[in-house]
Write a protein that holds these residues in place. Structure first.
Motif, short mmCIF file in Angstrom:
data_model
loop_
_atom_site.label_atom_id
_atom_site.label_comp_id
_atom_site.label_asym_id
_atom_site.label_seq_id
_atom_site.Cartn_x
_atom_site.Cartn_y
_atom_site.Cartn_z
N SER A 1 0.90 -1.34 0.07
CA SER A 1 -0.02 -0.02 -0.01
C SER A 1 0.65 1.26 -0.03
O SER A 1 0.41 2.23 -0.67
N LEU A 2 2.02 1.25 0.86
CA LEU A 2 2.96 2.42 0.72
C LEU A 2 3.96 2.32 -0.36
O LEU A 2 4.67 3.22 -0.45
N GLN A 3 3.95 1.36 -1.18
CA GLN A 3 4.77 1.18 -2.27
C GLN A 3 6.16 1.36 -1.92
O GLN A 3 7.23 1.76 -2.27
N PHE A 4 6.46 0.61 -0.78
CA PHE A 4 7.77 0.44 0.04
C PHE A 4 8.39 -0.99 -0.28
O PHE A 4 7.45 -1.92 -0.12
N THR A 5 9.57 -1.15 -0.92
CA THR A 5 10.01 -2.41 -1.34
C THR A 5 11.39 -2.50 -0.52
O THR A 5 11.97 -1.45 -0.53
N ASN A 6 11.70 -3.51 0.27
CA ASN A 6 13.06 -4.05 0.64
C ASN A 6 13.12 -5.45 0.56
O ASN A 6 12.60 -6.31 0.78
N PHE A 7 14.31 -5.51 -0.37
CA PHE A 7 14.74 -6.95 -0.87
C PHE A 7 15.05 -7.87 0.28
O PHE A 7 14.47 -9.17 0.19
N SER A 8 15.75 -7.46 1.14
CA SER A 8 16.28 -8.26 2.33
C SER A 8 14.97 -8.74 3.19
O SER A 8 14.95 -10.09 3.25
N PHE A 9 14.05 -8.00 3.38
CA PHE A 9 12.71 -8.42 4.04
C PHE A 9 11.84 -9.40 3.11
O PHE A 9 11.52 -10.34 3.46
N GLN A 10 12.01 -8.87 1.97
CA GLN A 10 11.10 -9.92 0.89
C GLN A 10 11.83 -11.25 0.70
O GLN A 10 11.02 -12.33 0.80
N ALA A 11 13.13 -11.14 0.63
CA ALA A 11 13.74 -12.67 0.77
C ALA A 11 13.48 -13.31 1.91
O ALA A 11 13.26 -14.67 1.98
N LEU A 12 13.44 -12.93 3.24
CA LEU A 12 13.14 -13.50 4.43
C LEU A 12 12.11 -14.04 4.51
O LEU A 12 11.39 -15.03 4.86
N ALA A 13 10.88 -13.12 4.17
CA ALA A 13 9.48 -13.33 4.15
C ALA A 13 9.29 -14.62 3.20
O ALA A 13 8.38 -15.48 3.66
N ARG A 14 9.71 -14.41 2.14
CA ARG A 14 9.34 -15.49 1.17
C ARG A 14 9.90 -16.93 1.66
O ARG A 14 9.27 -18.03 1.35
N GLU A 15 11.10 -16.88 2.12
CA GLU A 15 11.72 -18.20 2.61
C GLU A 15 10.75 -18.94 3.77
O GLU A 15 10.46 -19.98 3.83
N LYS A 16 10.33 -17.68 4.84
CA LYS A 16 9.29 -18.35 5.86
C LYS A 16 8.19 -18.72 5.35
O LYS A 16 7.50 -19.70 5.83
N LEU A 17 7.53 -17.89 4.60
CA LEU A 17 6.00 -18.30 4.10
C LEU A 17 6.08 -19.57 3.24
O LEU A 17 5.16 -20.24 3.28
N SER A 18 7.22 -19.72 2.62
CA SER A 18 7.19 -21.07 1.72
C SER A 18 7.41 -22.30 2.69
O SER A 18 6.69 -23.30 2.40
N GLU A 19 7.93 -22.07 3.64
CA GLU A 19 7.95 -23.30 4.78
C GLU A 19 6.38 -23.40 5.38
O GLU A 19 6.49 -24.55 6.00
N MET A 20 5.65 -22.74 5.38
CA MET A 20 4.56 -22.58 5.70
C MET A 20 3.45 -23.36 4.92
O MET A 20 2.43 -23.72 5.39
#
Length: 838
Positions: free
Chosen positions: A263-282
């Motif tokens: 919504s804020l059009q804020f991107t951060n590669f480091s957080f996206q990578a960690l979030a993707r890894e953690k969500l994939s495990e779920m």
């Protein structure tokens, strides 16, 4: 685990409730192990219950619910129990006796048990709390504000009162958790200035916050989203806290953070990578639709091919279990993912079809947009969607919603409105923003272009609507007196109608409001100028002046959008060196804050303006950075990924050609090979008429090469060679195939292996420039075309650029005139011919 849980419950009962054991009823309640025991005490001791007992009973009942997993909670059982009704009667009788904390806590728990806001007890509790609100401490005030939000009272006078209390006490607040709750809850009723004061206070208190308290950081980001303030310093600090607590973030928190970032059009590669890894495990952990849909929405846009396949398999297994809202969430996410799986799309659409009658107008608009984007060709579905959208349009009175409905109706196979629909649009025009007016104009254009048969029935209505749109748009611009409010209307405005009817007046308005330009809104102004492709020297000079004066207040990430209009439009402000110098110094001091792809864009933007900061160049052209960029690209949308590849190549080319002293290698042979293939596929697109004329002028078709690929991957419309006496030289073959590309250029002393020219001979590059090469309002050459001239001249070309305005003018309306024009410019002495038409 069971033993630990039992021990926890025992200690909670003993120590959490123990201090009240001197009261026999409180002692009895504190020993209860389930809701039935509490209700037994309530039923047997109604006459003995004081306000303290009532409050404690409510607290105990809710504590039992909090100890249970979500799926095991028994809220309906408790709420509908006869003794819960008894407890409500007791509470209502003792409201005035309750202390402030008990009063608000009972209200809070009632709402947690889903008691309706119009329930008499809830109403009495709210009224009593309103009477006492001035004396509440900030903790109680924050809890009360949460209760108002739960009752959809965001815009109520009572919420305004709480905002006023917060405003008066802001300087004394030291607890960021309490402040963050209040900030989120009052965000709908505060001014822009108060919002910024809250942001400043938050920054001051961040250092006092527990590093593990990520919930407070989430509320801070929610507040920024609510007030639509993309404040990077605060977002970055919150983001660092999310990264440090990634191990503790569950599905709910990760999905919420990602939604807020989007919504804020804020991107951060480091957080996206960690979030993707953690969500994939779920993915294997969630089999229920509620949790899995939340996972799909969060992970889908980040998913790689493997994760995407897993997600789709699970969705297919639970399609029949999806509710209306879950199916909608899946469809919108599939649109964002640009899904090509037609079978899965059809299954989701079949679920949506069953629920079309329950969706709100705006939800139907989302569905329509998604099914069009995903190329759903279910004519029956599209027909029903159109009927529903039209029926809602006829009844709606909110301009923003009406414009949205009109916009999606225009996407459908039958895009027109009937007479009642047009009448509805006409009735709300005086209330419409520029964005709404632009949507109506664009939709009207679609009706006229695609539905000539229908035009006959409502032609008079259409004819009357267009000048009204122009009039209301013009009036709105003339009345505008606040630059920030105007930007909210202009943010998404574009298209033929706006450019032809209102763009010039918009620029006049921006010049009139120039005194309101500050470091906070300067990027908005810059973005609009780039999108409008309009060279307004007063506006650009104002941007440069404010940037120089307030550079220390400008976030480094804002530097790129500020520089963009100057580079793209090829404009040097009066304080050119001071302006670019201040920007370069500011960004090179903060290179670490930039995402890899933004750093690439920034380098290319500066190269357009002929600035090449060595620190930036060294930061981009190294193996570590390029590896990081490759890792990040997998998270970017396809269009942005391709644009990043293009900009990296162009930046690489600019550095190699204009700064050979840096010895940066040229590593885009594969990209040039792709360019070669495009050229081969597009040779027939070159005007055959011009090719024939060049053959007549030069002495034959083998004297000119169409779509010639140059070293470093440029493509010129025509290339020819003149010897030192200005005589054309033939190519060895009339075949238009391109020269074989050389190997990687690893330094300035390495040259491409192409045919050597005779002494004194020169290559001529002939370029035909369409309207995209110039600014919208004047025939001023833009930055990319100017850069191409520089680079071709470095490569040894004499460049002739022919603008479309000249070639298509009345002066050159015959073949003889064209022939004479070409001869004059091909055989004249080499100079910068691209300025002759300015």
């Amino acid at each position: 685990m069971l033993r630990l849980r039992a021990a926890y419950e025992f200690f909670w009962r003993v120590f959490q409730r123990g201090p009240k054991a001197s009261d026999s009823l409180l002692s009895q309640i504190s020993k209860c192990v389930n809701e039935e025991q509490v209700f037994d005490i309530v039923g047997n001791n109604k006459a003995k219950f004081s306000e303290k007992h009532v409050g404690y009973a409510y607290k105990t009942l809710w504590q039992f619910q909090k100890e249970k997993f979500d799926l095991m909670r028994s809220v309906p059982f408790v709420r509908d129990h006869p003794q819960f009704h008894t407890l409500r009667i007791l509470a209502k009788d003792k409201i005035e006796l309750m202390d402030d904390d008990t009063l608000v806590n009972v209200l809070y728990i009632m709402l947690r048990f889903a008691v309706e806001a119009h329930d008499s007890l809830v109403e009495h509790l709210v009224v009593e709390a309103w009477r006492r609100v001035e004396r509440f401490d900030l903790k109680i005030l924050s809890d009360f504000s949460t209760c108002l939000v739960d009752q959809q009272m965001h815009f109520s006078p009572l919420m305004g009162k709480i905002a006023d209390i917060l405003n008066r006490n802001l300087d004394s607040i030291q607890n960021l958790r309490i402040l963050s709750v209040l900030m989120v809850n009052v965000s709908s009723v505060i001014s822009q200035n108060f919002g910024k004061r809250l942001v400043n206070k938050t920054e001051l208190l961040l250092d006092t916050m527990d590093p593990s308290d990520f919930n407070t950081s989430i509320r801070i980001v929610q507040f920024l989203r609510n007030i639509r303030y993309n404040y990077h310093p605060l977002l970055e600090r919150c983001n660092r806290m999310f990264i440090s607590n990634i191990a503790h973030l569950n599905l709910d928190t990760l999905s919420l953070i990602l939604a807020l970032y989007q919504s804020l059009q804020f991107t951060n590669f480091s957080f996206q990578a960690l979030a993707r890894e953690k969500l994939s495990e779920m993915i294997p952990l969630y089999c229920d639709p509620v949790s899995f849909v939340k996972l799909f929405v969060a992970l889908g846009p980040l998913a790689g091919p493997t994760e995407e396949k897993q997600l789709k398999l699970v969705v297919q297994m639970m399609v029949e279990e999806l509710t209306s809202q879950q199916a909608l969430a899946i469809l919108v996410t599939m649109e964002e993912m640009n899904t090509k799986d037609s079978h899965l799309i059809a299954e989701i659409v079949s679920v949506l079809y069953k629920y079309l009658h329950v969706y709100t107008p705006m939800e139907l608009a989302k569905i329509t947009k998604a099914v069009i984007h995903l190329h759903v060709h279910n004519l029956k579905l599209l027909r029903i969607l159109r009927e529903l959208l039209l029926s809602y349009l006829r009844k709606n009175v909110i301009p923003r919603e009406i414009s949205r409905l009109v916009q999606v109706i225009a996407m459908l196979p039958s895009p027109h409105l009937d007479e009642s629909g047009i009448s509805r649009v006409e009735s709300i025009l005086p209330q419409c923003s520029l964005s709404d007016l632009n949507i109506f104009a664009s939709s009207l254009s679609i009706w006229i272009k695609h539905d000539h048969s229908h035009l006959n029935n409502v032609s008079q209505k259409n004819i009357q609507l267009l000048p009204k749109l122009n009039t209301y748009g013009y009036q709105r611009l003339q009345k505008a007196n606040n630059l920030n409010i105007l930007w909210e209307e202009l943010k998404y405005v574009h298209g033929e109608w706006f450019e032809e009817e209102l763009l010039k007046e918009t620029i006049v308005t921006l010049q009139r409001l120039g005194d309101q330009v500050t470091h906070a809104n300067i990027t908005n102004l810059s973005s609009f100028i780039v999108r409008a492709n309009y060279l307004s020297t007063p506006v650009l000079d104002k941007i440069a002046s404010v940037t120089i004066q307030q550079i220390n207040k400008i976030h480094p990430l804002a530097i790129h959008p500020i520089l963009l209009p100057f580079s793209v439009l090829n404009y040097d402000p009066p304080q050119k060196d001071e302006f670019f110098g201040a920007c370069i110094q500011h960004l090179t001091s903060h290179l670490s804050v930039f995402e890899p792809h933004i750093l690439v864009f920034l380098g290319f933007t500066l190269a357009l303006a002929e600035y090449f900061p060595e620190d930036l160049i060294r930061a981009v052209f190294n193996v570590e950075f390029l590896a990081k960029l490759d890792s990040q690209l997998q998270y970017l949308p396809p269009f942005l990924k391709l644009r990043t590849y293009n900009r990296l190549m162009e930046f690489n080319r600019a550095v190699c050609l204009e700064c050979p002293e840096f010895e940066i290698p040229w590593f885009h042979d594969s990209f040039c090979q792709q360019q070669e293939n495009k050229v081969k596929n597009n040779i027939n697109a070159i005007p055959h008429q011009v090719y024939k004329m060049l053959g007549e002028i030069l002495g034959g078709a083998n004297y000119a090469k169409p779509s010639a690929l140059t070293p470093y991957g440029y493509v010129v419309d025509f290339e020819c060679i003149l010897d030192k006496k200005k005589k054309p030289l033939p190519y060895r073959s009339q075949d238009v195939a391109l020269n074989e590309l050389p190997s990687v250029h690893w330094g300035p002393d390495t040259h491409y292996s192409r045919p050597e020219l005779p002494p004194g001979a020169q290559r001529i590059a002939l370029e035909f420039l369409d309207s995209r090469a110039f600014c919208k309002n004047i025939p001023h050459l833009k930055g990319r075309s100017a850069m191409k001239i520089r680079h071709l001249e470095i490569l040894g070309y004499h460049v002739i650029q022919i603008p479309h305005l000249v070639w298509n003018s009345m002066e050159f309306s015959t073949k003889d005139a064209w022939m004479e024009y070409l001869k004059e410019h091909i055989f004249q002495e080499s100079n910068h011919d691209y300025n002759f038409y300015l």
